[in-house]
Write an enzyme that holds these catalytic residues in place. Structure first.
Site, PDB file in Angstrom:
ATOM      1  N   LYS A 196       0.949  -1.210   0.067  1.00  0.00           N
ATOM      2  CA  LYS A 196      -0.136  -0.050   0.108  1.00  0.00           C
ATOM      3  C   LYS A 196       0.863   1.059  -0.006  1.00  0.00           C
ATOM      4  O   LYS A 196       2.118   1.062   0.316  1.00  0.00           O
ATOM      5  CB  LYS A 196      -0.712  -0.009   1.213  1.00  0.00           C
ATOM      6  CG  LYS A 196      -1.822  -0.850   1.104  1.00  0.00           C
ATOM      7  CD  LYS A 196      -2.740  -1.006   2.667  1.00  0.00           C
ATOM      8  CE  LYS A 196      -3.741  -1.983   2.758  1.00  0.00           C
ATOM      9  NZ  LYS A 196      -4.900  -1.570   1.781  1.00  0.00           N
ATOM     10  N   ARG A 198     -10.184 -11.839   2.119  1.00  0.00           N
ATOM     11  CA  ARG A 198     -10.953 -12.630   1.316  1.00  0.00           C
ATOM     12  C   ARG A 198     -10.246 -13.890   1.372  1.00  0.00           C
ATOM     13  O   ARG A 198     -10.972 -15.017   1.379  1.00  0.00           O
ATOM     14  CB  ARG A 198     -11.364 -12.373  -0.026  1.00  0.00           C
ATOM     15  CG  ARG A 198     -10.236 -12.202  -0.972  1.00  0.00           C
ATOM     16  CD  ARG A 198     -10.547 -11.215  -2.388  1.00  0.00           C
ATOM     17  NE  ARG A 198     -10.492 -10.116  -2.070  1.00  0.00           N
ATOM     18  CZ  ARG A 198     -10.848  -8.844  -2.912  1.00  0.00           C
ATOM     19  NH1 ARG A 198     -11.355  -9.167  -4.392  1.00  0.00           N
ATOM     20  NH2 ARG A 198     -10.915  -7.645  -2.683  1.00  0.00           N
TER      21      ARG A 198
HETATM   22  N1  BES Z   1      -7.953  -3.859   4.375  1.00  0.00           N
HETATM   23  C1  BES Z   1      -8.153  -3.558   3.102  1.00  0.00           C
HETATM   24  C2  BES Z   1      -9.673  -2.838   2.727  1.00  0.00           C
HETATM   25  C3  BES Z   1      -9.721  -1.552   3.639  1.00  0.00           C
HETATM   26  C4  BES Z   1      -9.308  -0.478   2.772  1.00  0.00           C
HETATM   27  C5  BES Z   1     -10.361  -1.294   4.565  1.00  0.00           C
HETATM   28  C6  BES Z   1      -9.419   0.856   3.150  1.00  0.00           C
HETATM   29  C7  BES Z   1     -10.440  -0.045   5.200  1.00  0.00           C
HETATM   30  C8  BES Z   1     -10.072   0.900   4.541  1.00  0.00           C
HETATM   31  C9  BES Z   1      -8.156  -4.794   2.017  1.00  0.00           C
HETATM   32  O1  BES Z   1      -7.316  -5.736   2.480  1.00  0.00           O
HETATM   33  C10 BES Z   1      -7.752  -4.371   0.837  1.00  0.00           C
HETATM   34  O2  BES Z   1      -6.329  -3.967   0.798  1.00  0.00           O
HETATM   35  N2  BES Z   1      -8.412  -4.259  -0.354  1.00  0.00           N
HETATM   36  C11 BES Z   1      -8.078  -3.713  -1.404  1.00  0.00           C
HETATM   37  C12 BES Z   1      -8.784  -4.928  -2.465  1.00  0.00           C
HETATM   38  C13 BES Z   1      -8.026  -4.765  -4.008  1.00  0.00           C
HETATM   39  C14 BES Z   1      -6.650  -4.884  -4.005  1.00  0.00           C
HETATM   40  C15 BES Z   1      -8.686  -5.760  -4.817  1.00  0.00           C
HETATM   41  C16 BES Z   1      -8.532  -2.688  -1.717  1.00  0.00           C
HETATM   42  O3  BES Z   1      -9.859  -2.423  -1.128  1.00  0.00           O
HETATM   43  O4  BES Z   1      -7.790  -1.489  -2.291  1.00  0.00           O
HETATM   44 ZN    ZN Z   2      -5.231  -5.577   2.026  1.00  0.00          ZN
END
Ligand code: BES
Ligand code: ZN
Ligand code: ZN
Length: 518
Positions: free
Chosen positions: A297, A371
């Protein structure tokens, strides 16, 4: 906080601060506010009359007004708290108003206060739909207990301003019996303590709350509450062939934790639950820190990803309340906890992993890790005998984009289970918005080289792609999925709730479980 319920005259109660609720009974869209207090006490009504006439106070939700040395009352201060419009008033406004009262006391160093139980029959029926008093008592206690916490435990200059005692002062009447109010009051204490327990877990930084520590905290709670708890790690994940969960965990020096909490209802001697009685599975995403892994990230806001275990926290909190409320239904909580880290041993985009169910998954993005852990958690819950599943997860940023911070994204593969959940949220006061996960979305997660892939083909409808992925592992088992990414963290202090973890979904999950009480 020592919270008590007394049946007596609020005007005669000696306290540093007495709170009373006010509503706006004006009808019509642009009508000037017309205020009324939800009390049958003439002394309180008289003490507040002048300031209510002044028009300075509008009784909106989150608004309060303080009077010192109120005439004719034993209290040192009278706090008038807004409940909003009388028409359409429901328990959630009571929850917020009770919270507002407590949070008005805290900065003033008032450590003991009383709240006059709202007497809706103080108004004539034309102004108010009846508030069921059990629900009102419960909401009042919940709101007050949730509001009493500030997440400043890591500040060395911390001054504890939390209330020591709260006395709820009610009156028995034709419309409300002491038993009904007592029932709501007791339930409120249990549910709020559970929600606050969840919040305390979610507040912990990632260096403190590792998967192992989450396992220890869950086990300690279970021991205290009389639940069975097993906490497993790497070896068990391998034994169970949890290839998806293991892949996420392998990049971290911190071992994963698979936490299994079981609540078995007590049945009378010689009786047993029916062979086909439901067994409810509560599955939580417990990523104690989500860096995104190799698909790392950006630094901006990454610190927030300590709350990526809020789904797990919700399930652990819900189990705590269930242990105390004792519904006649078996419940199994399954938490999949790991840290998602980039490392020489971390899983990579392009890897193919085999989930416990046997399905193969092509990893496209290691940041879509929630997931993966849930895939194995859901399947495992089924092997433990769960007939109905619910999961909670801070799963997608896309859900936050779609719904913002006021509604949790909800998905389900079963209308009857969704109906039950809809009923449950009527008393929890939490908001959920159902999004689709019909089979025509399945194309999004088709992989060229494996059974499925862990992200959608396109970025559109990302919360749905994630739900479609989970649906593969719920299979035919009735299932509800809660994407709590937008609602698990309160970004600003509200009049009724401090900045920080909200403990969202605990109340609704508990109510949903209770709806299966046989
Ligand atoms: N933990 C995150 C989701 C999240 C994002 C929670 C912002 C709270 C605030 C999750 O693991 C994630 O990073 N999801 C990605 C999925 C994507 C790579 C398909 C996302 O939402 O960007
Ligand atoms: Zn994530
Ligand atoms: Zn995550």
């Amino acid at each position: 906080m020592d919270t008590k319920l007394l049946f007596q005259d609020a005007a005669g109660f000696v306290t540093p601060m007495l709170a009373v609720f006010a509503v706006d009974i004006a009808t019509g869209k642009d009508a000037e506010p017309l205020l009324a207090l939800l009390t049958t006490s003439d002394a309180i009504t008289n003490a507040a009359a002048k300031v209510l006439e002044s028009g300075e106070f509008k009784a909106t939700v989150g608004e309060s007004l303080l009077l010192h040395a109120p005439n004719g009352l034993k209290a040192e201060r009278l706090l008038i708290v807004g409940l909003g419009k009388a028409s359409g008033l429901c328990a959630d406004e009571v929850r917020k108003a009770a919270g507002t009262a407590v949070r008005a006391a805290k900065p003033r160093d008032v450590r003991d206060m009383a709240i006059a139980f709202p007497e809706d029959h103080a108004l004539s029926d034309e102004h108010l739909e009846e508030l069921p008093c059990t629900l009102t008592a419960r909401a009042l206690v919940e709101g007050a207990e949730l509001a009493n916490i500030d997440y400043d435990t890591y500040r060395s200059d911390r001054k504890d301003r939390s209330l020591r005692t709260l006395t709820v002062i009610a009156k028995e009447s034709e419309k409300s019996t002491t038993t009904e109010i007592h029932t709501g009051f007791d339930e409120g204490l249990i549910v709020a303590a559970a929600q606050n327990f969840t919040r305390s877990l979610v507040n912990e930084p990632g260096n403190v709350l590792t998967p192992t520590v989450l396992g220890e905290r869950a086990a300690a709670m279970c021991a205290e509450m009389g639940l069975t708890c097993e906490v497993y790690s790497t070896a068990k994940l391998q034994e169970l062939k949890m290839g998806a969960f293991s892949a996420v965990a392998q990049g971290s020096g911190e071992p994963p934790a698979l936490i299994v909490m079981t609540y078995e209802p007590k049945v009378a001697k010689g009786q047993a639950l029916a062979a086909d009685a439901p067994v409810l599975g509560l599955v939580g995403k417990g990523i104690t820190f989500d860096t995104g892994g190799i698909s790392i990230k950006s630094a901006d806001g990454m610190e927030k990803m300590k709350y990526d275990m809020a789904g797990a926290g919700a399930m652990i909190g819900a189990m705590r309340a269930i242990a105390q409320l004792k519904p006649k239904v078996k419940v199994i909580g399954v938490v999949c906890s790991a840290e998602n880290m980039p490392d020489g041993k971390a899983f990579k985009p392009g890897d193919v992993v085999t989930a416990m169910s046997g399905k193969t998954i092509e990893i496209i993005n290691t940041d879509a890790e929630g997931r993966l852990v849930l895939a194995d958690g859901l399947h495992y819950a089924k092997t433990l005998g769960c007939t109905h599943l619910i999961d909670a997860a801070t799963l997608t940023g896309a859900c936050v984009v779609a719904l913002g911070i006021l509604n949790v994204g909800l998905f389900s593969n079963d209308e009857a289970t969704w109906d039950k959940f809809q009923q449950a949220i009527k008393s929890s006061g939490e908001r959920f918005w159902r999004l689709p996960c019909t089979d025509d979305y399945k194309d999004q997660i088709k992989s060229q080289i494996a059974d499925i892939m862990n992200t959608g083909k396109t970025r559109w409808g990302g919360a749905i792609s994630a739900a479609m992925f989970l649906k593969e592992f719920a299979g035919d088992t009735p299932w509800v999925h809660l994407d709590i990414a937008g609602c698990a963290w309160n970004e600003e202090n509200k009049p009724w709730l401090a900045y920080g973890p909200t403990g969202v979904a605990v109340r609704s999950i508990v109510e949903w479980v209770r709806s299966y009480d046989s």
